[in-house]
Design an enzyme around this catalytic site. Structure first.
Site, short mmCIF file in Angstrom:
data_model
loop_
_atom_site.label_atom_id
_atom_site.label_comp_id
_atom_site.label_asym_id
_atom_site.label_seq_id
_atom_site.Cartn_x
_atom_site.Cartn_y
_atom_site.Cartn_z
N HIS A 37 1.05 7.74 2.81
CA HIS A 37 1.57 9.07 3.18
C HIS A 37 2.43 9.63 2.04
CE1 HIS A 37 1.29 7.11 7.34
NE2 HIS A 37 0.49 8.14 7.45
N GLN A 150 -8.07 9.87 1.32
CA GLN A 150 -9.46 9.40 1.31
C GLN A 150 -9.65 8.19 2.23
OE1 GLN A 150 -11.32 8.57 -2.63
NE2 GLN A 150 -12.23 6.89 -1.46
N MET A 186 -3.32 0.65 3.18
CA MET A 186 -2.13 0.89 4.00
C MET A 186 -2.51 1.71 5.22
SD MET A 186 0.98 1.43 1.40
CE MET A 186 1.29 0.19 0.16
N ARG A 189 -1.27 1.37 11.55
CA ARG A 189 -1.70 0.35 12.52
C ARG A 189 -1.50 -1.07 11.99
NH1 ARG A 189 -5.37 4.48 13.65
NH2 ARG A 189 -5.39 5.13 15.84
P1 AMP Z 1 -2.12 9.32 9.69
O1 AMP Z 1 -0.64 9.31 9.82
O2 AMP Z 1 -2.76 7.97 9.77
O3 AMP Z 1 -2.78 10.35 10.59
O4 AMP Z 1 -2.42 9.80 8.21
C1 AMP Z 1 -1.90 11.00 7.70
C2 AMP Z 1 -2.55 11.28 6.36
O5 AMP Z 1 -2.28 10.20 5.47
C3 AMP Z 1 -4.08 11.40 6.47
O6 AMP Z 1 -4.54 12.42 5.61
C4 AMP Z 1 -4.52 10.04 6.01
O7 AMP Z 1 -5.83 10.03 5.48
C5 AMP Z 1 -3.50 9.71 4.94
N1 AMP Z 1 -3.43 8.27 4.71
C6 AMP Z 1 -3.32 7.29 5.63
N2 AMP Z 1 -3.34 6.07 5.05
C7 AMP Z 1 -3.49 6.30 3.72
C8 AMP Z 1 -3.59 5.43 2.57
N3 AMP Z 1 -3.55 4.11 2.68
N4 AMP Z 1 -3.74 6.01 1.36
C9 AMP Z 1 -3.79 7.37 1.23
N5 AMP Z 1 -3.69 8.22 2.27
C10 AMP Z 1 -3.54 7.70 3.49
#
Ligand code: AMP
Length: 285
Positions: A37, A150, A186, A189
């Site tokens: 993030h 991605q 990362m 979860r």
């Molecule tokens: P989330 O909080 O899981 O809904 O993710 C929020 C944003 O962070 C989304 O655009 C995800 O694709 C991105 N994101 C989550 N994990 C990663 C990661 N390991 N590397 C890069 N971006 C991430």
């Protein structure tokens, strides 16, 4: 960092920023923030004058109630991390603020083929929920740039389509997947994994690397079978899919295909480690 809980107050504040001619970068998240993030926050800070992050665990995108209920919440730490990265604004809304008419109201987004495969097939309604919340957030924030990871490869494609469907002048910027030192992508979860599960979870990345290394030598079906074996041997209890697809369209390659070189492809995997469903992908070639 200014924290807004009300959509109208945030929209008014951002209208003032827009009148000054400043570009707004937006990083939507569900919180439990990690370096993945924060890498998106940094990209927004580099390119957009004002960076807005949101934290909202969106109930309409969970097809599994227990996954929603157990989604990690670490708001105090998140606020500290966002502040230290120089985030300008955090939007921290309630469910009522995002869905004033209730969560059931919403339109049907025509996602076509994208919704019929992989995450779409295994999580019915998931992408409709994602579009519902991102549509609402885009209406409120009206960003110039939308930063996505991605890590959620198919979600990036779905949201590019959403932006097209809504005919919004938003530039979608995709950031690379950030990984732990041992290769595990990362993910919020990951916090739910026991220490033993956490060690075994790296097999999901290794299975994708195995595909990358053998892609020129073996047919797609054999690669899928071997990648699945890697997961099952490392205590993944259920493999939802291992797929190889054209990176630009997500057209799935059939099991009999032997891949010709130099074609943009992506290998994608989704599997359960105990109760926790993990996804990952690797762009090939
Ligand atoms: P989330 O909080 O899981 O809904 O993710 C929020 C944003 O962070 C989304 O655009 C995800 O694709 C991105 N994101 C989550 N994990 C990663 C990661 N390991 N590397 C890069 N971006 C991430």
């Amino acid at each position: 960092m200014i924290i807004f809980k009300e959509a109208n107050a945030l929209a008014r504040h951002l209208a003032g920023i827009r009148r000054n001619g400043d570009h707004i970068g937006f990083v939507p998240t569900m919180g439990a923030l990690h370096q993945g993030h924060l890498s998106l926050i940094r990209q927004s800070r580099n390119r957009s004058a004002v960076t807005v992050a949101s934290i909202f665990v969106n109930p309409t995108q969970f097809n599994d109630l227990s996954d929603f209920e157990k989604y990690p919440v670490t708001t105090a730490t998140d606020i500290r991390l966002l502040t230290s990265e120089g985030t300008d604004i955090l939007f921290l809304p309630s469910v009522a603020e995002i869905y004033p008419g209730g969560t059931k109201q919403g339109r049907d987004y025509d996602l076509g083929y994208l919704e019929t495969i992989l995450e779409g097939a295994h999580r019915p309604g998931h992408f409709q929920g994602v579009c519902q919340v991102v549509h609402r957030l885009l209406d409120i924030v009206a960003p110039d740039q939308l930063y996505l990871g991605q890590k959620d490869f198919q979600q990036c494609m779905v949201l590019k389509r959403l932006v097209q469907l809504l005919e919004m002048p938003v530039e979608v910027v995709i950031g690379e997947t950030v990984r732990e030192a041992d290769g595990l992508a990362m993910s919020s979860r990951n916090l739910r994994l026991s220490p033993g599960e956490r060690r075994n979870a790296t097999a999901i990345y290794r299975s994708l690397q195995m595909i990358e290394q053998s892609i020129d030598d073996l047919p797609v079906g054999e690669l899928q079978k071997r990648a699945s074996q890697v997961l099952l041997e490392n205590n993944f209890n259920k493999v939802d899919y291992i797929a190889i697809a054209e990176a630009e369209t997500l057209r799935l390659l059939p099991p009999g295909e032997v891949v010709e070189k130099k074609r943009p492809l992506v290998a994608l995997a989704a599997a359960f480690m105990g109760e926790v469903r993990l996804i990952d992908n690797l762009v090939l070639n």
